[in-house]
Scaffold this active site. Structure first.
Site, PDB file in Angstrom:
ATOM      1  N   GLY A  11       0.793  -1.219   0.000  1.00 31.69           N
ATOM      2  CA  GLY A  11       0.000   0.000   0.000  1.00 31.69           C
ATOM      3  C   GLY A  11       0.827   1.272   0.000  1.00 31.69           C
ATOM      4  O   GLY A  11       0.417   2.291  -0.570  1.00 31.69           O
ATOM      5  N   ASN A  12       2.022   1.231   0.629  1.00 32.23           N
ATOM      6  CA  ASN A  12       2.853   2.438   0.695  1.00 32.23           C
ATOM      7  C   ASN A  12       3.413   2.816  -0.673  1.00 32.23           C
ATOM      8  O   ASN A  12       3.932   3.921  -0.846  1.00 32.23           O
ATOM      9  CB  ASN A  12       3.996   2.245   1.696  1.00 32.23           C
ATOM     10  CG  ASN A  12       4.936   1.112   1.312  1.00 32.23           C
ATOM     11  OD1 ASN A  12       4.534   0.166   0.649  1.00 32.23           O
ATOM     12  ND2 ASN A  12       6.173   1.201   1.746  1.00 32.23           N
ATOM     13  N   LYS A 128     -11.252  -9.413   6.068  1.00 37.23           N
ATOM     14  CA  LYS A 128     -10.399  -8.555   5.249  1.00 37.23           C
ATOM     15  C   LYS A 128     -10.704  -7.078   5.485  1.00 37.23           C
ATOM     16  O   LYS A 128     -11.779  -6.598   5.140  1.00 37.23           O
ATOM     17  CB  LYS A 128     -10.587  -8.891   3.769  1.00 37.23           C
ATOM     18  CG  LYS A 128      -9.710  -8.053   2.844  1.00 37.23           C
ATOM     19  CD  LYS A 128      -8.239  -8.324   3.065  1.00 37.23           C
ATOM     20  CE  LYS A 128      -7.374  -7.543   2.073  1.00 37.23           C
ATOM     21  NZ  LYS A 128      -5.952  -7.762   2.304  1.00 37.23           N
ATOM     22  N   LYS A 212      -4.303  -9.394  -1.902  1.00 34.21           N
ATOM     23  CA  LYS A 212      -3.488  -9.209  -3.113  1.00 34.21           C
ATOM     24  C   LYS A 212      -2.233 -10.072  -3.087  1.00 34.21           C
ATOM     25  O   LYS A 212      -1.722 -10.438  -4.160  1.00 34.21           O
ATOM     26  CB  LYS A 212      -3.147  -7.736  -3.323  1.00 34.21           C
ATOM     27  CG  LYS A 212      -2.351  -7.056  -2.224  1.00 34.21           C
ATOM     28  CD  LYS A 212      -0.857  -7.089  -2.440  1.00 34.21           C
ATOM     29  CE  LYS A 212      -0.175  -6.328  -1.312  1.00 34.21           C
ATOM     30  NZ  LYS A 212       1.292  -6.533  -1.301  1.00 34.21           N
ATOM     31  N   LYS A 274       1.649 -12.339   3.760  1.00 36.58           N
ATOM     32  CA  LYS A 274       2.803 -12.297   2.851  1.00 36.58           C
ATOM     33  C   LYS A 274       3.612 -13.582   2.961  1.00 36.58           C
ATOM     34  O   LYS A 274       4.012 -14.168   1.951  1.00 36.58           O
ATOM     35  CB  LYS A 274       3.670 -11.075   3.161  1.00 36.58           C
ATOM     36  CG  LYS A 274       2.971  -9.749   2.870  1.00 36.58           C
ATOM     37  CD  LYS A 274       3.778  -8.570   3.339  1.00 36.58           C
ATOM     38  CE  LYS A 274       3.121  -7.262   2.915  1.00 36.58           C
ATOM     39  NZ  LYS A 274       1.731  -7.121   3.334  1.00 36.58           N
TER      40      LYS A 274
END
Length: 311
Positions: A11-12, A128, A212, A274
């Protein structure tokens, strides 16, 4: 040697302190400067990205304008809309970076549908987070008004939660593979992809958001990528994070990671997905490697530097 790399942007890489369109464009222009180094090194690059804050903000806009004459669009359509807008910004940012470096490459954003299982337990267990962080009072008020569910997220506030089923397949995987094989830098599976269900009447959108990182792992598997590159805010994954005995992970096996998952070493909603996505890709892809690192460390790693590598 050229490698096929799926890059999952955090997101960053898109959203900083400025949530406006121009603010996100500015962030992506900086992101493009890092990603272009992979392309200059000769790699085949497929870019995926998150969209949690963007789709959450869009949902709020839809709710605010909802009326019989202008009904709010469902979540799957909002995911599609943010795929398009973020892809547009990313395409332009890469185009400008290519122009500055004298690189002649084509870029394409592909609207991507990801098939999910209607029987996935995620549809009964909403987990989520999407949208902006809210105070508890704000979240409670909105929950009463809309019926949505909000939970505390990593000590940073409260966020709306929706279903997050696992990806089963990607409808456009073969098209993505063809584009990349023909030298096209491809932006796909944005926001985890548009969640769809296979029904007797064809594909139907689902009220869900796909993580994602899991979508990127499935994409990397289906296009036979050499690397799944998961970008986050740190150069390496750690165990005992932020404790006196914290340990940086460099080269690890999936078995080691599973053991640390059992020990609750990785935060849910942060590093855990992740790590789980990295495990999924490596275990389903012969000779595939997953790399977890920061955007700023990307080019250095592929030039011989260090990161957390799962293989």
């Amino acid at each position: 040697m050229s490698k096929r790399i799926v890059v999952a942007l955090g997101g960053n890489a898109i959203l900083t302190d400025d949530p406006s369109a121009q603010g996100q464009i500015n962030a992506l222009q900086e992101t493009a400067k890092h990603l272009i180094e992979l392309i200059k090194q000769g790699h085949e690059v497929i870019i995926s990205h998150g969209n949690g804050p963007q789709v959450g903000n869009l949902l709020l806009q839809q709710e605010a304008a909802d009326s019989p004459e202008n009904p709010a669009l469902p979540l799957d359509s909002c995911v599609a809309m943010t795929q398009g807008s973020i892809g547009y910004w990313m395409q332009n940012a890469l185009y400008d970076a290519f122009q500055a470096e004298g690189i002649n490459r084509q870029i394409a954003t592909l609207l991507t549908q990801v098939v999910v299982d209607p029987n996935d337990e995620a549809f009964q267990n909403l987990t989520k987070p999407v949208g902006p962080f809210l105070s508890k009072d704000e979240a409670d008020k909105r929950s009463v008004e809309t019926g949505d569910t909000f939970v505390e997220d990593a000590g940073r506030g409260y966020r709306k939660v929706v279903a997050s089923p696992k990806p089963v397949s990607i409808v456009e995987a073969d098209v993505i593979k063809q584009l990349v094989s023909n030298g096209v830098i491809t932006i796909s599976a944005g926001g985890g992809g548009i969640p769809v269900l296979e029904t007797e009447n064809g594909l139907e959108g689902a009220e869900a958001v796909i993580d994602k990182d899991f979508a990127s792992a499935k994409l990397a598997e289906l296009v036979e990528a050499d690397f799944l590159l998961i970008l986050t805010g740190v150069d390496n994954v750690y165990i005992n994070y932020n404790q006196p005995n914290q340990e940086k992970l460099e080269e690890v096996s999936t078995d080691q990671l599973r053991q640390w998952i059992d020990e609750d070493q990785f935060a849910p909603g942060s590093m855990l997905p992740k790590v789980e996505a990295a495990i999924s890709f490596v275990e389903n892809t012969p000779n595939g490697q997953a790399v977890i690192t920061s955007l700023e460390n990307v080019a250095e790693y592929f030039a011989g530097g260090s990161a957390t590598v799962v293989k």
